[in-house]
Design a protein around this motif. Structure first.
Motif, mmCIF file in Angstrom:
data_model
loop_
_atom_site.group_PDB
_atom_site.id
_atom_site.type_symbol
_atom_site.label_atom_id
_atom_site.label_comp_id
_atom_site.label_asym_id
_atom_site.label_seq_id
_atom_site.Cartn_x
_atom_site.Cartn_y
_atom_site.Cartn_z
ATOM 1 N N THR A 10 19.934 74.766 28.762
ATOM 2 C CA THR A 10 20.109 75.520 27.522
ATOM 3 C C THR A 10 20.948 76.753 27.796
ATOM 4 O OG1 THR A 10 18.075 76.787 27.873
ATOM 5 C CG2 THR A 10 17.885 74.760 26.592
ATOM 6 N N VAL A 11 21.395 77.382 26.714
ATOM 7 C CA VAL A 11 21.977 78.721 26.800
ATOM 8 C C VAL A 11 21.144 79.637 25.910
ATOM 9 C CG1 VAL A 11 24.343 78.024 27.356
ATOM 10 C CG2 VAL A 11 23.649 78.192 24.957
ATOM 11 N N ASP A 12 20.901 80.840 26.394
ATOM 12 C CA ASP A 12 20.218 81.867 25.608
ATOM 13 C C ASP A 12 21.109 83.093 25.532
ATOM 14 O OD1 ASP A 12 17.638 80.764 24.844
ATOM 15 O OD2 ASP A 12 17.191 80.712 26.986
ATOM 16 N N LEU A 13 21.090 83.752 24.398
ATOM 17 C CA LEU A 13 21.992 84.879 24.151
ATOM 18 C C LEU A 13 21.223 86.187 24.041
ATOM 19 C CD1 LEU A 13 24.292 83.333 21.397
ATOM 20 C CD2 LEU A 13 24.749 83.460 23.844
ATOM 21 N N VAL A 14 21.628 87.153 24.841
ATOM 22 C CA VAL A 14 21.190 88.542 24.647
ATOM 23 C C VAL A 14 22.293 89.217 23.852
ATOM 24 C CG1 VAL A 14 20.550 90.705 25.750
ATOM 25 C CG2 VAL A 14 19.897 88.539 26.804
ATOM 26 N N VAL A 15 22.103 89.324 22.542
ATOM 27 C CA VAL A 15 23.102 89.911 21.653
ATOM 28 C C VAL A 15 22.670 91.337 21.336
ATOM 29 C CG1 VAL A 15 24.409 89.656 19.518
ATOM 30 C CG2 VAL A 15 23.496 87.620 20.662
ATOM 31 N N LEU A 16 23.466 92.299 21.757
ATOM 32 C CA LEU A 16 23.131 93.707 21.585
ATOM 33 C C LEU A 16 24.146 94.391 20.689
ATOM 34 C CD1 LEU A 16 22.281 94.664 25.289
ATOM 35 C CD2 LEU A 16 20.687 93.976 23.497
ATOM 36 N N THR A 17 23.650 95.269 19.845
ATOM 37 C CA THR A 17 24.504 96.115 19.027
ATOM 38 C C THR A 17 23.786 97.439 18.836
ATOM 39 O OG1 THR A 17 25.887 96.158 17.033
ATOM 40 C CG2 THR A 17 23.608 95.454 16.756
ATOM 41 N N ILE A 18 24.449 98.369 18.189
ATOM 42 C CA ILE A 18 23.837 99.661 17.908
ATOM 43 C C ILE A 18 23.775 99.847 16.400
ATOM 44 C CG2 ILE A 18 24.075 102.169 18.129
ATOM 45 C CD1 ILE A 18 25.316 101.694 20.861
ATOM 46 N N ARG A 19 22.560 100.008 15.906
ATOM 47 C CA ARG A 19 22.319 100.239 14.489
ATOM 48 C C ARG A 19 21.364 101.418 14.378
ATOM 49 N NH1 ARG A 19 23.418 95.647 11.238
ATOM 50 N NH2 ARG A 19 21.718 96.111 9.800
ATOM 51 N N TRP A 39 8.819 85.485 18.103
ATOM 52 C CA TRP A 39 10.207 85.901 18.206
ATOM 53 C C TRP A 39 10.785 85.446 19.540
ATOM 54 C CZ3 TRP A 39 12.509 87.444 13.966
ATOM 55 C CH2 TRP A 39 11.733 88.021 12.946
ATOM 56 N N ALA A 40 12.055 85.106 19.532
ATOM 57 C CA ALA A 40 12.736 84.632 20.727
ATOM 58 C C ALA A 40 14.202 85.030 20.650
ATOM 59 C CB ALA A 40 12.614 83.111 20.843
ATOM 60 N N LEU A 41 14.867 84.966 21.776
ATOM 61 C CA LEU A 41 16.312 85.156 21.781
ATOM 62 C C LEU A 41 16.981 83.924 21.173
ATOM 63 C CD1 LEU A 41 16.790 86.558 25.396
ATOM 64 C CD2 LEU A 41 16.707 87.862 23.262
ATOM 65 N N PRO A 42 18.110 84.098 20.518
ATOM 66 C CA PRO A 42 18.824 82.929 19.998
ATOM 67 C C PRO A 42 19.382 82.085 21.143
ATOM 68 C CG PRO A 42 20.139 84.909 19.715
ATOM 69 C CD PRO A 42 18.800 85.360 20.186
ATOM 70 N N GLY A 43 19.451 80.804 20.920
ATOM 71 C CA GLY A 43 19.977 79.900 21.940
ATOM 72 C C GLY A 43 19.682 78.465 21.576
ATOM 73 N N LEU A 60 26.507 81.541 19.400
ATOM 74 C CA LEU A 60 26.852 82.858 18.866
ATOM 75 C C LEU A 60 27.362 82.745 17.431
ATOM 76 C CD1 LEU A 60 27.320 85.934 19.504
ATOM 77 C CD2 LEU A 60 29.666 85.287 20.071
ATOM 78 N N GLN A 61 28.232 81.769 17.195
ATOM 79 C CA GLN A 61 28.780 81.595 15.843
ATOM 80 C C GLN A 61 27.701 81.175 14.866
ATOM 81 O OE1 GLN A 61 29.516 79.013 13.536
ATOM 82 N NE2 GLN A 61 30.658 80.498 12.287
ATOM 83 N N GLU A 62 26.803 80.303 15.300
ATOM 84 C CA GLU A 62 25.744 79.835 14.407
ATOM 85 C C GLU A 62 24.769 80.950 14.042
ATOM 86 O OE1 GLU A 62 23.893 76.552 16.345
ATOM 87 O OE2 GLU A 62 25.599 75.190 16.083
ATOM 88 N N GLU A 63 24.484 81.854 14.983
ATOM 89 C CA GLU A 63 23.480 82.888 14.747
ATOM 90 C C GLU A 63 24.051 84.157 14.132
ATOM 91 O OE1 GLU A 63 20.433 82.335 14.940
ATOM 92 O OE2 GLU A 63 20.256 80.561 16.194
ATOM 93 N N THR A 64 25.324 84.471 14.388
ATOM 94 C CA THR A 64 25.904 85.734 13.926
ATOM 95 C C THR A 64 27.141 85.560 13.053
ATOM 96 O OG1 THR A 64 27.385 86.010 15.825
ATOM 97 C CG2 THR A 64 25.110 86.825 16.067
ATOM 98 N N ALA A 65 27.655 84.347 12.972
ATOM 99 C CA ALA A 65 28.897 84.055 12.242
ATOM 100 C C ALA A 65 30.093 84.753 12.886
ATOM 101 C CB ALA A 65 28.780 84.443 10.763
ATOM 102 N N LEU A 66 29.967 85.125 14.161
ATOM 103 C CA LEU A 66 31.062 85.755 14.879
ATOM 104 C C LEU A 66 31.656 84.777 15.882
ATOM 105 C CD1 LEU A 66 29.490 89.249 15.634
ATOM 106 C CD2 LEU A 66 31.239 88.731 13.939
ATOM 107 N N ALA A 97 26.105 89.322 24.943
ATOM 108 C CA ALA A 97 27.117 89.544 23.908
ATOM 109 C C ALA A 97 26.952 90.946 23.347
ATOM 110 C CB ALA A 97 26.976 88.511 22.794
ATOM 111 N N LEU A 98 28.058 91.668 23.231
ATOM 112 C CA LEU A 98 28.047 93.038 22.733
ATOM 113 C C LEU A 98 29.107 93.196 21.654
ATOM 114 C CD1 LEU A 98 28.104 94.851 26.198
ATOM 115 C CD2 LEU A 98 26.083 94.285 24.874
ATOM 116 N N ALA A 99 28.771 93.916 20.588
ATOM 117 C CA ALA A 99 29.748 94.211 19.549
ATOM 118 C C ALA A 99 29.265 95.397 18.740
ATOM 119 C CB ALA A 99 29.981 93.004 18.634
ATOM 120 N N ALA A 100 30.180 96.007 18.006
ATOM 121 C CA ALA A 100 29.881 97.218 17.251
ATOM 122 C C ALA A 100 29.237 96.885 15.914
ATOM 123 C CB ALA A 100 31.163 98.019 17.015
#
Length: 231
Positions: A10-19, A39-43, A60-66, A97-100
């Protein structure tokens, strides 16, 4: 020929942003067993016809549309404890994964909900399914460490940003306040880190502030070290 036991990848994503000036991680509420409702990480599972990077980009695209091009995405680590998944032997490759200021997430087909939650809260106790607390911890520490030696902090910023906005990123990821004057001196003297533009803004409040872009540097010199760490 020896028969090898079957296992899944599998792949698991640690997606971080600042809000709201807080480092937040993307988590999904599982809609199926095991750990239904937690709760779980997306993957998800890697398809037979795709490589790991493609699987991470798809999730990443499926969970964040990015798309992969819109975020900083790097392989984090591999986790393969024999009992980490009660269904079968599963080895997961984690990605960071990191984004603003990422938008409100949407739940995938097998998730009941998706939310941004403060990373610090998620790391308290075993709130996440599987071994995802361990994976999230590794992702947060990777981000904190790379902010010291690389321009990764700019991945949390818009294309043009003020030094104050950049400082807010460091404060959110490192989890504490920084001296504004000392920070300004360090980042503006770090070779090729920041490139001043011709634009200014008042979005920080007060007098107009210079806007910067990330420079061509790959490694910061000198590095920006966290409190308590030395060169």
């Amino acid at each position: 020929m020896a028969k090898h036991p079957a296992f899944a990848v599998t792949v698991d994503l640690v997606v971080l942003t600042i809000r709201a000036d807080t480092l937040q991680a993307l988590v999904v509420q599982r809609g199926e067993q095991p750990f239904k409702g937690q709760w779980a990480l997306p993957g998800g599972f890697v398809h037979e016809d795709e490589d790991l990077a493609a699987a991470a980009s798809r999730e990443l695209q499926e969970e964040t549309a990015l798309s992969r091009e819109e975020v900083h995405l790097e392989q984090l680590a591999t986790f393969g404890a024999p009992q980490r998944d009660p269904r079968m032997r599963v080895v997961t490759v984690a990605y960071l994964a990191l984004a603003a200021d990422l938008p409100k997430p949407r739940a995938g087909t097998d998730a009941a909900d998706a939310q941004w939650q403060p990373a610090a809260d998620l790391l308290e106790g075993d709130r996440l399914a599987f071994d995802h607390t361990e994976i999230l911890s590794a992702g947060v520490e990777r981000a904190r460490s790379k902010l010291e030696y690389t321009p990764l902090a700019t991945a949390f910023c818009p294309t043009e940003f003020t030094v104050s906005e950049l400082r807010s990123v460091y404060e959110a990821v490192w989890g504490g306040p920084l001296d504004p004057r000392n920070f300004h001196r360090k980042v503006t003297k770090s070779e090729d880190f920041l490139v001043p533009t011709e634009h200014t803004t008042t979005r920080d409040g007060g007098r107009p502030a210079r806007l910067y872009r990330c420079g061509p540097v790959n490694l910061l010199h000198p590095p920006l070290l966290r409190v308590g760490r030395t060169n």
